[in-house]
Motif scaffolding. Structure first.
Motif, PDB file in Angstrom:
ATOM      1  N   TRP A 246       0.813  -1.216   0.000  1.00  0.00           N
ATOM      2  CA  TRP A 246       0.000   0.000   0.000  1.00  0.00           C
ATOM      3  C   TRP A 246       0.848   1.269   0.000  1.00  0.00           C
TER       4      TRP A 246
ATOM      5  N   ASN B 199       1.317   1.550  -3.632  1.00  0.00           N
ATOM      6  CA  ASN B 199       0.029   1.692  -4.319  1.00  0.00           C
ATOM      7  C   ASN B 199      -0.989   2.308  -3.360  1.00  0.00           C
ATOM      8  N   PRO B 200      -0.890   3.604  -3.118  1.00  0.00           N
ATOM      9  CA  PRO B 200      -1.703   4.248  -2.091  1.00  0.00           C
ATOM     10  C   PRO B 200      -3.212   4.093  -2.264  1.00  0.00           C
ATOM     11  N   ARG B 201      -3.681   3.876  -3.477  1.00  0.00           N
ATOM     12  CA  ARG B 201      -5.130   3.702  -3.693  1.00  0.00           C
ATOM     13  C   ARG B 201      -5.659   2.465  -2.980  1.00  0.00           C
ATOM     14  N   CYS B 202      -4.799   1.506  -2.690  1.00  0.00           N
ATOM     15  CA  CYS B 202      -5.205   0.252  -2.058  1.00  0.00           C
ATOM     16  C   CYS B 202      -5.153   0.305  -0.532  1.00  0.00           C
ATOM     17  N   GLU B 203      -4.580   1.351   0.017  1.00  0.00           N
ATOM     18  CA  GLU B 203      -4.298   1.378   1.452  1.00  0.00           C
ATOM     19  C   GLU B 203      -5.537   1.151   2.321  1.00  0.00           C
ATOM     20  N   GLN B 204      -6.590   1.897   2.097  1.00  0.00           N
ATOM     21  CA  GLN B 204      -7.757   1.776   2.964  1.00  0.00           C
ATOM     22  C   GLN B 204      -8.421   0.405   2.856  1.00  0.00           C
TER      23      GLN B 204
END
Length: 60
Positions: free
Chosen positions: A13, A16-21
């Motif tokens: 994450w 790939n920050p979009r996947c973090e939550q």
């Protein structure tokens, strides 16, 4: 549930920050889960692979 490789999730994450939550939500749910049978795991996560010795692999 004991999650073996949280570090791998964090690395992913971070890249790939979009996947973090979504990954954090899955982690929290899996960590607090009290599934007692493979069927309970599969009911919630149909794409999970059930391995020997009570281990599961989640394709997240």
């Amino acid at each position: 549930m004991r999650i073996i490789a949280r570090k791998t999730l964090v690395e992913y994450w971070t890249a790939n920050p979009r996947c973090e939550q979504a990954l954090k939500a899955w982690y929290a749910e899996a960590e607090s889960a009290s599934w007692t049978t493979p069927a309970e795991v599969k009911e919630k996560y149909g794409n999970a692979s059930i391995l020997k010795d009570g281990r599961d692999v989640f394709n997240v």
